[in-house]
Design an enzyme around this catalytic site. Sequence first.
Site, mmCIF file in Angstrom:
data_model
loop_
_atom_site.group_PDB
_atom_site.id
_atom_site.type_symbol
_atom_site.label_atom_id
_atom_site.label_comp_id
_atom_site.label_asym_id
_atom_site.label_seq_id
_atom_site.Cartn_x
_atom_site.Cartn_y
_atom_site.Cartn_z
ATOM 1 N N THR A 13 0.870 -1.151 0.000
ATOM 2 C CA THR A 13 0.000 0.000 0.000
ATOM 3 C C THR A 13 0.913 1.208 0.000
ATOM 4 O O THR A 13 2.128 1.075 0.093
ATOM 5 C CB THR A 13 -0.919 0.014 1.243
ATOM 6 O OG1 THR A 13 -2.012 0.873 0.986
ATOM 7 C CG2 THR A 13 -0.209 0.473 2.483
ATOM 8 N N LYS A 45 -7.914 2.765 3.869
ATOM 9 C CA LYS A 45 -6.776 2.574 4.760
ATOM 10 C C LYS A 45 -6.439 3.832 5.552
ATOM 11 O O LYS A 45 -5.502 3.832 6.332
ATOM 12 C CB LYS A 45 -5.557 2.141 3.951
ATOM 13 C CG LYS A 45 -5.791 0.860 3.176
ATOM 14 C CD LYS A 45 -4.636 0.589 2.259
ATOM 15 C CE LYS A 45 -4.980 -0.489 1.265
ATOM 16 N NZ LYS A 45 -3.943 -0.621 0.249
ATOM 17 N N GLY A 58 -3.484 6.188 9.160
ATOM 18 C CA GLY A 58 -3.402 5.386 7.945
ATOM 19 C C GLY A 58 -2.482 4.210 8.209
ATOM 20 O O GLY A 58 -1.557 4.308 9.007
ATOM 21 N N SER A 137 4.675 -0.058 0.415
ATOM 22 C CA SER A 137 5.472 -0.480 -0.743
ATOM 23 C C SER A 137 5.763 0.662 -1.710
ATOM 24 O O SER A 137 6.815 0.684 -2.335
ATOM 25 C CB SER A 137 4.753 -1.611 -1.485
ATOM 26 O OG SER A 137 3.477 -1.186 -1.901
ATOM 27 N N SER A 168 1.361 5.456 -7.559
ATOM 28 C CA SER A 168 0.483 4.457 -8.197
ATOM 29 C C SER A 168 0.934 4.109 -9.611
ATOM 30 O O SER A 168 0.638 3.028 -10.108
ATOM 31 C CB SER A 168 -0.972 4.945 -8.221
ATOM 32 O OG SER A 168 -1.175 5.932 -9.216
ATOM 33 N N CYS A 171 4.545 1.821 -8.438
ATOM 34 C CA CYS A 171 4.435 0.663 -7.550
ATOM 35 C C CYS A 171 3.235 -0.207 -7.946
ATOM 36 O O CYS A 171 2.108 0.281 -7.954
ATOM 37 C CB CYS A 171 4.289 1.115 -6.102
ATOM 38 S SG CYS A 171 4.077 -0.250 -4.936
ATOM 39 N N THR A 174 0.192 -0.403 -5.459
ATOM 40 C CA THR A 174 -0.463 0.858 -5.121
ATOM 41 C C THR A 174 -1.353 1.251 -6.296
ATOM 42 O O THR A 174 -0.937 1.171 -7.441
ATOM 43 C CB THR A 174 0.591 1.970 -4.885
ATOM 44 O OG1 THR A 174 1.462 1.561 -3.836
ATOM 45 C CG2 THR A 174 -0.056 3.292 -4.538
#
Length: 186
Positions: A13, A45, A58, A137, A168, A171, A174
């Site tokens: 995440t 999250k 978070g 991550s 995003s 990764c 994500t």
Amino acid sequence: MAENGNLPAWHGTTIITVRKGGKAVVAGDGQVSIGDTVIKHSARKVRRIGSGDRVIAGFAGATADAFALFDRLEKKLEQYPDQLTRAAVELAKDWRTDRALRNLQAMMIVADSKVSLVVTGNGDVLEPEDGIIAIGSGGNYALAAARALADTGTDAEEIARKAMKIASEICVYTNDKITVETIDAE
């Protein structure tokens, strides 16, 4: 890839916090993966916790573990109202020494009007020097992007959103289904 028995580990995440211009922002993506498969795209999250929803938290890591930690942190905030740092330190001490908590696989970012912190199971309670910190991550990608944007005229929320978008795109754990919570900072 780490495994628990025969099941692949839950992956990644990205959670980031940015403090700038009288605002504290915590943002996180919504992707939940197991192994190389996306299980959910819209997990939440990042959420408000504590009395009066004055703390934003978070998590990165195992979902059940994170919920257990949110619950523990809320109890610490009841013990130490308006003292997020003290509550986080007490949580970190419990997390490190309690037999049941010691095995929890998660990290947390917490923020209120005064402070942003990362809390880990190793007993760490860390405050960023520049008001920007990220975990998960894609955390390093989001952190680098946010730091690059920090000296621009961009506000805290937009920095967090842009940093999350960049993470995003890099990764694989994500996604771009971002949850953002903002609080007025002192």
